[in-house]
Enzyme design. Structure first.
Site, PDB file in Angstrom:
ATOM      1  CG  PHE A   1      34.912   0.641 -25.573  1.00 28.43           C
ATOM      2  CD1 PHE A   1      35.617   1.552 -24.806  1.00 28.43           C
ATOM      3  CD2 PHE A   1      33.979  -0.163 -24.952  1.00 28.43           C
ATOM      4  CE1 PHE A   1      35.388   1.658 -23.440  1.00 28.43           C
ATOM      5  CE2 PHE A   1      33.752  -0.072 -23.592  1.00 28.43           C
ATOM      6  CZ  PHE A   1      34.458   0.840 -22.830  1.00 28.43           C
TER       7      PHE A   1
ATOM      8  CG  ASP B   1      29.767   1.061 -30.032  1.00 28.93           C
ATOM      9  OD1 ASP B   1      28.978   1.953 -29.650  1.00 28.93           O
ATOM     10  OD2 ASP B   1      30.462   0.387 -29.249  1.00 28.93           O
TER      11      ASP B   1
ATOM     12  CE1 TYR C   1      28.022   4.788 -20.299  1.00 29.18           C
ATOM     13  CE2 TYR C   1      26.330   3.117 -20.555  1.00 29.18           C
ATOM     14  CZ  TYR C   1      27.654   3.500 -20.630  1.00 29.18           C
ATOM     15  OH  TYR C   1      28.602   2.602 -21.054  1.00 29.18           O
TER      16      TYR C   1
ATOM     17  NE  ARG D   1      37.100   9.927 -22.624  1.00 25.19           N
ATOM     18  CZ  ARG D   1      36.303   8.860 -22.687  1.00 25.19           C
ATOM     19  NH1 ARG D   1      36.193   8.203 -23.837  1.00 25.19           N
ATOM     20  NH2 ARG D   1      35.658   8.412 -21.634  1.00 25.19           N
TER      21      ARG D   1
END
Length: 411
Positions: A131, A200, A225, A370
């Site tokens: 990412f 991560d 989230y 996705r």
């Protein structure tokens, strides 16, 4: 999809031992939500909890609620509730800040630990296509400390380990492909090479069965989230293995991480354990919302949740391959994140057409559609219905409609 296939999937839903969890969420009627890997849906209990915090704890309790309602310890008590989802000891996790901020704190603290023992260890190592924000944070840390950031292709970490590597930062589940690293095997290799591992878990926590302590991870971060359903921009979490808690000094320090925050000392003395990772005053409203997201996992066996997500992922991949030949399916690996990637040259327009029909996924450049399949609220019939919509869009060319010429910033 034929009525026979849909009936069989409805029966599978009826027999699903995790079906009870769907009632814990407020999902809009007529929407098939396959984007919980990006933003989890609203837990049904969240509005009432936030109303209670606003009206009673804040409105009536005012500043007294730091003590009376336990606000002062909320980051730690919530961290302890997140810990079982990570396979971690309750006192090794704290809920605070964002993934980026926590990554900077832990990577910086780990780098300092390593350089205090051996100044030659000055390299931060990560994979090139993880990412992007993780890499941005590490670039900033390297610029601020004089360390070197070194990147390798996926799978290249073991060969890159050497006497100058200080910290290895890895995404457990790749944000785009869903590929999963073997945390135990890689952590062992990192440790054997004298480096420290920082994982991560943004696309792992709440989706896969994790075992941070048993797998030998040194540090970890993750967001609240996505699969944890804490709401947009929810606080993240940070993990420090017990063996490092007494010696880790984060480079970003604040009064809430002080041993005596209300002593107002001019000099910073770290609090015990992971509490020292706190910096500024936490957002109580955001932590309260995250608490309800975490509560949606009460009574959930994460091994069973991962198995259900795996079944949903494989069903979707198989149905798309059978009914949408113009779309390429990226085959899920032996262990995979709770998501599937499809590829189409006009992927962004196809996704926009799906969303217009109420099938919500997301798009990642250059051509990836996705779709996420969290176990707590996704049904097997949702999978077949979504594939029906996708097939209709592709076959009819609906994605060419001028409605999809102008698209939003967030995709």
């Amino acid at each position: 999809m034929t009525l026979h296939i849909r009936a069989a999937l409805a029966a599978r839903d009826a027999a699903d031992p995790l079906a009870f969890a769907q009632a814990r969420f407020t999902l809009p009627p007529g929407v098939i939500y396959l984007d919980g890997n990006s933003l989890g849906p609203l837990p049904a209990a969240t509005p009432a909890r936030l109303a209670e915090v606003v009206a009673r704890e804040w409105g009536e309790g005012l500043i007294r609620s730091w003590n009376d309602a336990g606000w002062i310890d909320l980051a730690m008590t919530l961290g302890a509730r997140i810990a079982p989802l990570l396979g971690a000891a309750p006192d090794s996790v704290v809920a605070c800040d964002s993934v980026s901020v926590n990554l900077f704190k832990l990577a910086g603290g780990a780098l300092a630990l390593q350089q205090a023992a051996d100044p030659a260890r000055r390299v931060l190592l990560c994979e090139a296509d993880d990412f992007p924000t993780d890499r941005h944070v590490l670039e900033g840390l390297a610029a601020a400390t004089g360390a070197e950031l070194r990147t390798v292709p996926r799978g290249g970490v073991p060969a890159a380990l050497g006497p100058d590597i200080a910290v290895v930062v890895l995404a457990h589940v790749h944000y785009a492909t869903g590929a999963v690293h073997d945390m135990a095997a890689l952590s062992a290799k990192v440790t054997a090479a004298g480096a420290l591992s920082l994982w991560d878990l943004s696309h792992s926590a709440g989706a896969l069965a994790l075992a941070l302590d048993a797998d030998g991870a040194d540090f970890a971060v993750g967001c609240g989230y996505k699969y944890l359903n804490g709401g947009p921009g929810a606080p993240a979490f940070a993990y420090t293995a017990h063996r490092h808690q007494a010696t880790l000094w984060p480079p970003l320090r604040g009064w809430m991480g002080h041993a005596a925050p209300f002593g107002f000392s001019d000099h910073w003395t770290p609090a015990d354990g992971v509490r020292r990772l706190l910096a500024g005053t936490p957002s109580i409203l955001a932590l309260a919302a995250l608490g309800e997201g975490v509560a949606s996992f009460d009574g959930i066996d994460m091994t069973a949740a991962e198995a259900k997500s795996r079944a949903l992922v494989m069903l979707f991949a198989d149905l798309v391959a059978a009914h949408c030949p113009a779309v390429t399916v990226e085959p899920p690996g032996a262990r995979h994140g709770a998501q599937v990637i499809l590829r189409h040259p006009q992927g962004r327009r196809v996704m926009a057409a799906l969303i217009a029909r109420g099938v919500i996924g997301d798009f990642r450049p250059p051509d990836r559609l996705r779709f996420g399949f969290p176990a707590l609220y996704t049904r097997f019939v949702d999978v077949s219905d979504a594939v029906d919509h996708l097939a209709a869009i592709i076959e009819s060319g609906e994605w060419r409609d001028s409605r999809f010429d102008v698209l939003g910033v967030v995709s």
